[in-house]
Design an enzyme around this catalytic site. Structure first.
Site, short mmCIF file in Angstrom:
data_model
loop_
_atom_site.label_atom_id
_atom_site.label_comp_id
_atom_site.label_asym_id
_atom_site.label_seq_id
_atom_site.Cartn_x
_atom_site.Cartn_y
_atom_site.Cartn_z
N HIS A 146 7.04 -2.12 -6.06
CA HIS A 146 6.27 -3.19 -5.40
C HIS A 146 5.62 -4.01 -6.53
CE1 HIS A 146 2.74 -4.83 -3.22
NE2 HIS A 146 3.43 -4.64 -2.11
N CYS A 190 7.23 -8.04 -1.16
CA CYS A 190 6.53 -7.92 -2.46
C CYS A 190 7.34 -7.07 -3.43
CB CYS A 190 5.13 -7.35 -2.31
SG CYS A 190 4.08 -8.34 -1.26
N LYS A 245 -2.80 1.96 5.15
CA LYS A 245 -1.44 2.40 5.53
C LYS A 245 -1.48 3.81 6.10
CE LYS A 245 0.78 -0.26 1.83
NZ LYS A 245 1.24 -1.50 2.43
N GLN A 260 3.46 4.36 0.10
CA GLN A 260 4.38 4.60 1.22
C GLN A 260 4.68 6.08 1.42
OE1 GLN A 260 5.10 2.29 3.24
NE2 GLN A 260 4.62 0.45 2.07
N ASP A 311 2.82 5.83 -7.43
CA ASP A 311 2.36 4.90 -6.40
C ASP A 311 2.70 5.53 -5.06
OD1 ASP A 311 2.27 3.00 -4.43
OD2 ASP A 311 3.22 1.41 -5.60
N1 7TS Z 1 2.83 0.00 -3.55
C1 7TS Z 1 3.70 0.08 -2.54
C2 7TS Z 1 4.91 0.95 -2.67
C3 7TS Z 1 3.47 -0.67 -1.38
O1 7TS Z 1 4.34 -0.59 -0.37
C4 7TS Z 1 2.32 -1.49 -1.30
C5 7TS Z 1 2.06 -2.38 -0.10
C6 7TS Z 1 1.43 -1.50 -2.37
C7 7TS Z 1 1.73 -0.75 -3.48
C8 7TS Z 1 0.17 -2.29 -2.34
O2 7TS Z 1 -0.71 -1.76 -1.42
P1 7TS Z 1 -2.08 -2.50 -1.10
O3 7TS Z 1 -2.64 -1.73 0.06
O4 7TS Z 1 -2.93 -2.38 -2.32
O5 7TS Z 1 -1.75 -3.91 -0.77
N2 7TS Z 1 3.20 -2.69 0.63
C9 7TS Z 1 3.29 -3.60 1.62
C10 7TS Z 1 4.48 -3.82 2.33
O6 7TS Z 1 5.52 -3.20 2.13
N3 7TS Z 1 4.29 -4.76 3.25
O7 7TS Z 1 3.02 -5.19 3.15
C11 7TS Z 1 2.39 -4.47 2.14
#
Ligand code: 7TS
Length: 423
Positions: free
Chosen positions: A140, A381, A243, A220, A217
Site C-alpha cells: 500500500h 492506494c 478496519k 489487512q 503492515d
Molecule cells: N496498509 C494496508 C495494507 C492497507 O490496506 C491500508 C489501508 C493501509 C496500510 C493504511 O491504513 P490507514 O488506516 O492508515 O489508512 N487500505 C485501504 C484500502 O485498501 N482501501 O481503503 C484503505
C-alpha cells in the site's frame, strides 16, 4: 456507573461461537439493516473500513456521555476513570497481539502513522547514506512513501521484492536482496489489492538470520486472523482500529521494547516527557515517549471494545468462515464471461479484485452501487500493483465475518447486470 470498557465486554457477542452464527452476528451491526438506493445494503468494502458493532458505538458514546476528561494528568475522578479505561484498552491490545509488555503498545492514528513513526524515528537514527530499506511489490502507498521520504532524507536506497503473476512474493529474490546494507524490511502481512497472505514468519526468520529488523503492515491481517507478534518474531507490527471494527483515527504500533527504547521520540509535546527545562528535556517511559499530546481517548476506548468483540467471536472461526466465503465468491465470479481475478495466490485472505473485459472498474462500481452493493473500484492506494498487472484499476470486493453467501449471490447478479448495461 461502570467504566465504558466493562460495559462493552457485555453480552452482545455471546452465543456467537464457532461455527459462526452470522445471522446473530449481523444483529450486532446497526448499519447492516439500512438500505441504499432502495435496496438492502451489501457491504463488501471491508478492506477500506470495517463496520462497527453496537458495543463499539456504545463504548464511544458512553465515554463521552459519562467519562469525558483528559487522561494521565487530572487528579479528579473523571480523569482517573478515563485514564483507567484508556490504559485497559492498551492492555487488551497487548493480549490481542500477545505482546510481552504494555510498553510495547503505542496508540497511533492508524497504520499510516505507525509506519511513518518507525520511518522517522528508527529510520532517521539507524539508516545512513548507502543503506537499503527492503519492501515488497504489493505494498500500500503508506508502506512505500514513508520509506521514500526517509531515503531522500538520509541518502538511502529503497529496494523492492518482486512477485509472480499470482501475486506471490518471490522468496529467492527476497533472499538475494537481503544484504549487509539492508537496515530494515517492511512488508504487508496481507495485501489489500490482491488478498495475498505473505509467509511473514519465514520472511522474518530470513531477515533475522542477517540481524535485520522487520516491520509488518498488519492493516489487512489483524481483522481477519490471529496475530501473535511473539510467534511471528517481528520487530514492529502496525494496524488500524477502523478496519478492525473500531473507530477511525486510532491504531496501534507494536514495537519490541529493545527497539523502542533505542529510538528517539517521533513528536514532542505534552505527555511524552518526564521533565522539561529550557536546557534539556527528559523523555517519558514507554509507551508514552511516543504519545505526544492529548490522544484519541474515545477511539482508544472504542478500540478496546472492538478487540473484545472480535476476540469474543474468535479469530480462528472468522478466518475459517471468510475462507469459505472467499472460495464461494471466487467460484461464482469465475462463471462471469470476461471476468479476470487479479490476485490468485494460494494463500489469500478475504479480498477479491477483478476486472471485466471492456468495462472500466469505476463503471462496475457505479452499477453495483445502484444495486446496494458497496465495493471499491480504483487503484486501492497500490498503484505499483496495478502497474505490475497491467491494469489501470480493479473492482474489489472485500469480506468480513458478517457477510453471507446470499450477499455474494447479490454481487454476482449485479455483475451480470453490468454486462447487460455495457456489452
Ligand atoms: N496498509 C494496508 C495494507 C492497507 O490496506 C491500508 C489501508 C493501509 C496500510 C493504511 O491504513 P490507514 O488506516 O492508515 O489508512 N487500505 C485501504 C484500502 O485498501 N482501501 O481503503 C484503505
Amino acid at each position: 456507573m461502570k467504566p465504558a470498557h466493562e460495559v462493552t465486554d457485555a453480552k452482545s457477542w455471546r452465543g456467537a461461537r464457532s461455527p459462526l452464527d452470522v445471522a446473530r452476528i449481523r444483529e450486532d451491526f446497526p448499519i447492516l439493516k439500512r438500505q441504499v438506493h432502495g435496496k438492502p445494503l451489501v457491504y463488501l468494502d471491508n478492506a477500506a473500513t470495517g463496520q462497527k458493532p453496537q458495543v463499539v458505538i456504545d463504548a464511544v458514546n458512553r465515554y463521552y456521555a459519562t467519562e469525558n476528561s483528559n487522561i494521565h494528568r487530572g487528579i479528579h475522578f473523571l480523569s482517573e476513570i478515563a485514564t483507567a479505561d484508556y490504559e485497559e484498552s492498551r492492555a487488551k491490545v497487548k493480549r490481542f497481539l500477545n505482546a510481552s509488555d504494555t510498553g510495547e503498545i503505542i496508540f497511533v492514528r492508524g497504520t499510516t502513522e505507525g509506519i511513518n513513526l518507525v520511518a522517522q524515528s528508527y529510520g532517521r537514527r539507524f539508516v545512513k547514506q548507502g543503506d537499503e530499506i527492503l519492501i515488497s511489490a504489493m505494498e500500500h502507498h503508506s508502506n512505500i512513501v514513508p520509506w521514500q521520504i526517509l531515503c531522500e532524507q538520509v541518502g538511502a536506497r529503497l529496494r523492492v521484492v518482486p512477485m509472480n503473476h499470482d501475486g506471490e512474493l518471490l522468496i529467492e529474490e527476497y533472499e538475494r536482496l537481503l544484504n549487509d546494507r539492508t537496515k530494515l524490511v517492511s512488508v504487508a502481512h496481507v495485501s489489500n489489492a490482491l488478498g495475498t497472505v505473505n509467509p511473514v514468519k519465514q520472511l522474518v526468520e530470513m531477515a533475522h538470520r542477517r540481524k535485520i529488523p522487520v516491520l509488518l503492515d498488519g492493516a489487512q491481517a489483524a481483522p481477519h486472523m490471529k496475530v501473535d507478534v511473539q510467534e511471528l518474531g517481528c520487530d514492529f507490527y502496525a494496524f488500524s482500529g477502523h478496519k478492525l471494527f473500531g473507530p477511525t483515527g486510532i491504531g496501534i504500533l507494536y514495537g519490541k521494547s529493545k527497539h523502542l527504547e533505542a529510538m528517539p521520540p517521533y513528536q514532542g509535546g505534552g505527555d511524552m516527557i518526564s521533565l522539561v527545562t529550557f536546557e534539556k528535556t527528559h523523555y517519558n517511559i514507554l509507551p508514552y515517549k511516543f504519545e505526544a499530546g492529548t490522544p484519541h481517548i474515545a477511539g482508544g476506548v472504542g478500540l478496546g471494545a472492538a478487540v473484545d468483540y472480535l476476540s469474543g467471536i474468535g479469530l480462528e472461526a472468522v478466518t475459517a468462515y471468510e475462507k469459505e466465503l472467499l472460495a464461494y465468491a471466487t467460484e461464482a465470479l469465475c462463471t462471469v464471461q470476461g471476468l479476470r481475478i487479479i490476485g490468485t495466490a494460494k494463500e489469500k485472505a478475504a479480498v477479491l479484485s477483478f476486472v471485466l473485459d471492456g468495462v472500466h472498474p469505476h463503471d462496475i462500481g457505479t452499477v453495483l452501487d445502484q444495486e446496494g452493493v458497496a465495493i471499491r473500484a480504483g487503484h486501492h492506494c497500490a498503484m505499483p500493483v496495478m502497474q505490475r498487472f497491467g491494469v489501470p484499476a480493479t473492482a474489489r470486493a472485500s469480506f468480513a465475518f458478517y457477510n453471507t453467501k446470499e450477499e455474494v449471490d447479490v454481487l454476482v447478479r449485479a455483475v451480470h447486470k453490468v454486462l447487460k448495461v455495457f456489452r
